[in-house]
Design a protein around this motif. Structure first.
Motif, PDB file in Angstrom:
ATOM      1  N   ILE A 288     -69.518 -35.382  44.956  1.00 51.90           N
ATOM      2  CA  ILE A 288     -70.985 -35.318  45.027  1.00 51.90           C
ATOM      3  C   ILE A 288     -71.456 -33.869  44.931  1.00 51.90           C
ATOM      4  O   ILE A 288     -72.426 -33.554  44.219  1.00 51.90           O
ATOM      5  CB  ILE A 288     -71.478 -35.975  46.328  1.00 51.90           C
ATOM      6  N   ALA A 289     -70.770 -32.963  45.642  1.00 54.52           N
ATOM      7  CA  ALA A 289     -71.134 -31.546  45.572  1.00 54.52           C
ATOM      8  C   ALA A 289     -70.983 -31.004  44.151  1.00 54.52           C
ATOM      9  O   ALA A 289     -71.824 -30.225  43.679  1.00 54.52           O
ATOM     10  CB  ALA A 289     -70.273 -30.742  46.539  1.00 54.52           C
ATOM     11  N   LEU A 290     -69.931 -31.421  43.450  1.00 57.72           N
ATOM     12  CA  LEU A 290     -69.733 -30.983  42.069  1.00 57.72           C
ATOM     13  C   LEU A 290     -70.849 -31.490  41.162  1.00 57.72           C
ATOM     14  O   LEU A 290     -71.371 -30.746  40.311  1.00 57.72           O
ATOM     15  CB  LEU A 290     -68.371 -31.468  41.571  1.00 57.72           C
ATOM     16  N   LEU A 291     -71.243 -32.749  41.342  1.00 62.67           N
ATOM     17  CA  LEU A 291     -72.332 -33.303  40.528  1.00 62.67           C
ATOM     18  C   LEU A 291     -73.653 -32.581  40.800  1.00 62.67           C
ATOM     19  O   LEU A 291     -74.429 -32.330  39.870  1.00 62.67           O
ATOM     20  CB  LEU A 291     -72.482 -34.801  40.828  1.00 62.67           C
ATOM     21  N   VAL A 292     -73.916 -32.222  42.059  1.00 64.74           N
ATOM     22  CA  VAL A 292     -75.135 -31.475  42.392  1.00 64.74           C
ATOM     23  C   VAL A 292     -75.110 -30.096  41.743  1.00 64.74           C
ATOM     24  O   VAL A 292     -76.132 -29.608  41.226  1.00 64.74           O
ATOM     25  CB  VAL A 292     -75.308 -31.378  43.918  1.00 64.74           C
ATOM     26  N   LEU A 293     -73.942 -29.440  41.736  1.00 68.25           N
ATOM     27  CA  LEU A 293     -73.815 -28.137  41.087  1.00 68.25           C
ATOM     28  C   LEU A 293     -74.057 -28.236  39.585  1.00 68.25           C
ATOM     29  O   LEU A 293     -74.722 -27.368  38.993  1.00 68.25           O
ATOM     30  CB  LEU A 293     -72.432 -27.542  41.370  1.00 68.25           C
ATOM     31  N   ILE A 294     -73.520 -29.280  38.963  1.00 65.28           N
ATOM     32  CA  ILE A 294     -73.753 -29.478  37.529  1.00 65.28           C
ATOM     33  C   ILE A 294     -75.236 -29.714  37.259  1.00 65.28           C
ATOM     34  O   ILE A 294     -75.812 -29.172  36.297  1.00 65.28           O
ATOM     35  CB  ILE A 294     -72.899 -30.658  37.016  1.00 65.28           C
ATOM     36  N   TRP A 295     -75.851 -30.526  38.097  1.00 65.04           N
ATOM     37  CA  TRP A 295     -77.302 -30.786  37.991  1.00 65.04           C
ATOM     38  C   TRP A 295     -78.085 -29.475  38.104  1.00 65.04           C
ATOM     39  O   TRP A 295     -78.974 -29.193  37.292  1.00 65.04           O
ATOM     40  CB  TRP A 295     -77.674 -31.774  39.077  1.00 65.04           C
ATOM     41  N   TYR A 296     -77.752 -28.665  39.118  1.00 66.41           N
ATOM     42  CA  TYR A 296     -78.447 -27.389  39.336  1.00 66.41           C
ATOM     43  C   TYR A 296     -78.259 -26.454  38.143  1.00 66.41           C
ATOM     44  O   TYR A 296     -79.228 -25.818  37.669  1.00 66.41           O
ATOM     45  CB  TYR A 296     -77.920 -26.737  40.607  1.00 66.41           C
ATOM     46  N   ALA A 297     -77.023 -26.367  37.654  1.00 66.20           N
ATOM     47  CA  ALA A 297     -76.748 -25.467  36.531  1.00 66.20           C
ATOM     48  C   ALA A 297     -77.479 -25.907  35.273  1.00 66.20           C
ATOM     49  O   ALA A 297     -78.026 -25.078  34.527  1.00 66.20           O
ATOM     50  CB  ALA A 297     -75.245 -25.406  36.280  1.00 66.20           C
ATOM     51  N   TYR A 298     -77.528 -27.207  35.020  1.00 67.98           N
ATOM     52  CA  TYR A 298     -78.216 -27.706  33.826  1.00 67.98           C
ATOM     53  C   TYR A 298     -79.709 -27.392  33.879  1.00 67.98           C
ATOM     54  O   TYR A 298     -80.302 -26.929  32.895  1.00 67.98           O
ATOM     55  CB  TYR A 298     -78.003 -29.211  33.692  1.00 67.98           C
ATOM     56  N   VAL A 299     -80.338 -27.651  35.030  1.00 64.13           N
ATOM     57  CA  VAL A 299     -81.771 -27.380  35.167  1.00 64.13           C
ATOM     58  C   VAL A 299     -82.047 -25.887  35.022  1.00 64.13           C
ATOM     59  O   VAL A 299     -83.020 -25.475  34.378  1.00 64.13           O
ATOM     60  CB  VAL A 299     -82.287 -27.910  36.523  1.00 64.13           C
ATOM     61  N   LYS A 300     -81.172 -25.059  35.601  1.00 60.46           N
ATOM     62  CA  LYS A 300     -81.377 -23.612  35.572  1.00 60.46           C
ATOM     63  C   LYS A 300     -81.185 -23.058  34.171  1.00 60.46           C
ATOM     64  O   LYS A 300     -81.978 -22.221  33.703  1.00 60.46           O
ATOM     65  CB  LYS A 300     -80.383 -22.956  36.535  1.00 60.46           C
ATOM     66  N   LEU A 301     -80.140 -23.502  33.468  1.00 60.09           N
ATOM     67  CA  LEU A 301     -79.823 -22.935  32.160  1.00 60.09           C
ATOM     68  C   LEU A 301     -80.714 -23.489  31.051  1.00 60.09           C
ATOM     69  O   LEU A 301     -81.043 -22.777  30.105  1.00 60.09           O
ATOM     70  CB  LEU A 301     -78.350 -23.198  31.829  1.00 60.09           C
ATOM     71  N   SER A 302     -81.091 -24.753  31.153  1.00 58.30           N
ATOM     72  CA  SER A 302     -81.887 -25.364  30.090  1.00 58.30           C
ATOM     73  C   SER A 302     -83.370 -25.045  30.201  1.00 58.30           C
ATOM     74  O   SER A 302     -84.109 -25.156  29.215  1.00 58.30           O
ATOM     75  CB  SER A 302     -81.692 -26.883  30.089  1.00 58.30           C
ATOM     76  N   GLY A 303     -83.814 -24.698  31.408  1.00 54.21           N
ATOM     77  CA  GLY A 303     -85.221 -24.407  31.594  1.00 54.21           C
ATOM     78  C   GLY A 303     -86.121 -25.622  31.512  1.00 54.21           C
ATOM     79  O   GLY A 303     -87.312 -25.500  31.222  1.00 54.21           O
ATOM     80  N   VAL A 304     -85.596 -26.810  31.752  1.00 55.73           N
ATOM     81  CA  VAL A 304     -86.392 -28.031  31.701  1.00 55.73           C
ATOM     82  C   VAL A 304     -87.445 -27.997  32.809  1.00 55.73           C
ATOM     83  O   VAL A 304     -87.158 -27.592  33.936  1.00 55.73           O
ATOM     84  CB  VAL A 304     -85.475 -29.273  31.830  1.00 55.73           C
TER      85      VAL A 304
END
Length: 278
Positions: free
Chosen positions: A32-48
């Motif tokens: 779950i922690a890994l999925l949250v990190l992936i979610w955070y990184a995607y939002v941060k890098l993509s600028g959605v």
């Protein structure tokens, strides 16, 4: 538990059980922690933008800022879910006992339960809303109808699956029908009942949410389903994610509670819960 000599279990076995329990808890949390990190990184890098996909921080902030709105709705949904599940337990077990008393009773009444189960709850919820005295009662009836059939079906199967040799033994010793039911059939049906309880718990939550969607209830006494729709209409996506997460946590809690009851009732004697070396 002691062995035949009265000695306690080997320390290695106890430590192995502790390691196994730690792994059962740690591995899902790490995933779950890994999925949250992936979610955070995607939002941060993509600028959605947050109105399309909010980040974990925005959802956590929605928990804090909207807690006074979400908490009462969470309590309403929780109350409806557990009340409907308790009613389904009482009704399902009672109706199952009634059905197995006679083949003719089962032939006459079991199809009615099947009809209620296969009819979509969204289709009959308008009728329930018309005849129920209040919206909360209508939601409770809808959730009850969905959770009722799995408990009934599993309980009927369990009561009918008792070893006939044991039934003959009870008859040989002059046991009455109710003594056979109380001391043989009900204990033997416990694994089936627990399976129905586990299924019914999840379905009660789903039905409570779907029934509220169908009822279109709103206002101070509404549940999380209305808060989901409200957040969607207002494009308050962080609040929508927070409400979804609360529903997920409630579902996980119900599954954990029913699984614990399952283990508590069966771990000492049933094959599904006994640990084996091979």
């Amino acid at each position: 538990m002691s062995d035949e000599t009265g000695a306690s279990p080997h320390p290695d076995a106890a430590s192995a059980r502790r390691r196994d329990l730690a792994l059962r808890i740690a591995v899902p949390l790490l995933v779950i922690a890994l999925l949250v990190l992936i979610w955070y990184a995607y939002v941060k890098l993509s600028g959605v933008p947050s109105y399309i996909l909010p980040g974990p921080a925005a959802v956590a902030n929605a928990f804090v800022t909207d807690w006074t709105t979400l908490a009462p709705a969470f309590w309403v949904t929780t109350k409806i879910t557990f009340l409907s599940l308790m009613l389904a337990l009482v009704g399902g077990v009672g109706f199952a006992i009634f059905l197995v008393q006679s083949r003719w009773i089962e032939l006459a009444f079991y199809p009615l339960a099947v009809i209620l189960q296969v009819t979509p709850i969204v289709a009959i919820s308008p009728l329930i809303l018309i005849y129920a005295p209040s919206t909360q009662v209508a939601l409770l009836i809808c959730a009850f109808l969905v959770a009722f059939f799995p408990i009934l079906s599993n309980m009927v199967q369990g009561l009918k699956s008792v070893d006939h040799n044991l039934i003959n033994l009870f008859e040989l010793y002059g046991a009455t029908r109710w003594q056979t039911l109380l001391y043989l059939k009900l204990p033997a049906a416990q694994p089936y009942f627990m399976t129905g309880l586990r299924i019914g718990g999840g379905l009660a939550l789903i039905a409570a949410v779907v029934a509220e969607f169908a009822a279109g209830s709103a206002g101070a006494g509404s549940g999380l389903a209305f808060r989901l729709l409200e957040a969607q209409y207002r494009l308050n996506i962080p609040r929508l994610f927070a409400a979804l997460l609360m529903l997920s946590l409630l579902g996980v809690a119900i599954f954990a509670l029913t699984s614990f009851i399952f283990w508590l009732a069966l771990h000492r004697w049933h094959e599904s819960s006994l640990k084996r070396e091979n």
